[in-house]
Design an enzyme around this catalytic site. Structure first.
Site, PDB file in Angstrom:
ATOM      1  N   HIS A   1      -5.563 -11.933  -0.597  1.00 42.51           N
ATOM      2  CA  HIS A   1      -5.023 -10.911  -1.508  1.00 42.51           C
ATOM      3  C   HIS A   1      -3.533 -10.687  -1.220  1.00 42.51           C
ATOM      4  O   HIS A   1      -2.717 -10.643  -2.149  1.00 42.51           O
ATOM      5  CB  HIS A   1      -5.836  -9.622  -1.300  1.00 42.51           C
ATOM      6  CG  HIS A   1      -5.392  -8.434  -2.106  1.00 42.51           C
ATOM      7  ND1 HIS A   1      -6.179  -7.864  -3.075  1.00 42.51           N
ATOM      8  CD2 HIS A   1      -4.247  -7.705  -2.074  1.00 42.51           C
ATOM      9  CE1 HIS A   1      -5.530  -6.830  -3.611  1.00 42.51           C
ATOM     10  NE2 HIS A   1      -4.357  -6.713  -3.017  1.00 42.51           N
ATOM     11  N   GLU A   2      -3.176 -10.586   0.060  1.00 41.78           N
ATOM     12  CA  GLU A   2      -1.770 -10.329   0.430  1.00 41.78           C
ATOM     13  C   GLU A   2      -0.892 -11.534   0.128  1.00 41.78           C
ATOM     14  O   GLU A   2       0.239 -11.384  -0.331  1.00 41.78           O
ATOM     15  CB  GLU A   2      -1.664  -9.945   1.917  1.00 41.78           C
ATOM     16  CG  GLU A   2      -2.407  -8.676   2.305  1.00 41.78           C
ATOM     17  CD  GLU A   2      -2.116  -7.501   1.389  1.00 41.78           C
ATOM     18  OE1 GLU A   2      -0.945  -7.283   1.043  1.00 41.78           O
ATOM     19  OE2 GLU A   2      -3.071  -6.786   1.022  1.00 41.78           O
TER      20      GLU A   2
ATOM     21  N   CYS B   1      -6.425  -2.311  -4.856  1.00 41.76           N
ATOM     22  CA  CYS B   1      -5.049  -2.591  -4.457  1.00 41.76           C
ATOM     23  C   CYS B   1      -4.226  -1.314  -4.481  1.00 41.76           C
ATOM     24  O   CYS B   1      -4.359  -0.517  -5.401  1.00 41.76           O
ATOM     25  CB  CYS B   1      -4.458  -3.629  -5.399  1.00 41.76           C
ATOM     26  SG  CYS B   1      -2.764  -4.058  -4.998  1.00 41.76           S
TER      27      CYS B   1
ATOM     28  N   HIS C   1       0.037 -11.525  -3.409  1.00 43.70           N
ATOM     29  CA  HIS C   1       1.150 -10.586  -3.640  1.00 43.70           C
ATOM     30  C   HIS C   1       2.486 -11.280  -3.390  1.00 43.70           C
ATOM     31  O   HIS C   1       3.427 -11.139  -4.164  1.00 43.70           O
ATOM     32  CB  HIS C   1       1.069  -9.406  -2.671  1.00 43.70           C
ATOM     33  CG  HIS C   1       0.282  -8.232  -3.169  1.00 43.70           C
ATOM     34  ND1 HIS C   1       0.568  -7.592  -4.349  1.00 43.70           N
ATOM     35  CD2 HIS C   1      -0.773  -7.570  -2.633  1.00 43.70           C
ATOM     36  CE1 HIS C   1      -0.287  -6.586  -4.509  1.00 43.70           C
ATOM     37  NE2 HIS C   1      -1.112  -6.554  -3.494  1.00 43.70           N
TER      38      HIS C   1
HETATM   39 ZN    ZN Z   1      -2.784  -5.335  -3.125  1.00 46.34          ZN
END
Ligand code: ZN
Length: 171
Positions: free
Chosen positions: A138-139, A94, A142
């Site tokens: 993953h995004e 990341c 976030h």
């Molecule tokens: Zn990330």
């Protein structure tokens, strides 16, 4: 174009939850342009979510481009995963958990279907698998205030935290 600063773990701002985008106006277009500029400017950066950037009220936007030639920009606004299938357990890193050699395996769906708005406000439904599916999950984590290391055991997370603070002390 002014680039955006990428926040670094353990910055508490990484836990912010993105604000749904109500209207895709000029301001939102500008944020998207700055996000893409920052992404393309940053080495080995596959994607960025607004919540990992130094923005006061990060909108629910992620910019992705997995092409080696940097010419397949994908912008997802208010994205939601509407279907998941299978499982993958691949290494992740990341831009907010640096240095870049820190990688851990995370369990994710192997295939997903996503519904989102594109940057023109058009509803799109997208199916993704493998790397792209991993990246979108993953995004979207976030944008919900979550990092990939939050999927790890407390012990592993602690080890990463110590590693990072040791490196930061040296510099
Ligand atoms: Zn990330």
């Amino acid at each position: 174009m002014a680039l955006l600063k990428i926040l670094q773990y353990p910055d508490p701002r990484l836990q912010r939850i993105a604000k749904p985008v109500a209207k895709i106006d000029e301001h939102v277009q500008k944020v998207i342009d700055r996000m893409f500029a920052t992404k393309y400017h940053t080495e080995n950066c596959a994607a960025l979510a607004a919540t990992q950037l130094d923005l006061p009220y990060p909108p629910h936007i992620t910019v992705i481009d997995l092409s080696p030639t940097n010419d397949q920009p994908l912008c997802l606004i208010n994205a939601e995963i509407i279907a998941r299938k299978g499982e993958q357990f691949e290494l992740e890193g990341c831009m907010s958990v640096m240095p870049s050699h820190i990688h851990e395996r995370v369990k994710r769906a192997a295939e997903i279907t996503v519904q989102a708005l594109d940057r023109h406000g058009k509803t799109i439904t997208l199916s993704a698998e493998g790397y792209m599916a991993k990246c979108i999950q993953h995004e979207l984590d976030h944008l919900a205030g979550k990092l990939y290391i939050d999927h790890l055991s407390a012990l592993k997370r602690e080890r990463i935290r110590n590693k990072i603070s040791k490196i930061n002390k040296k510099t």
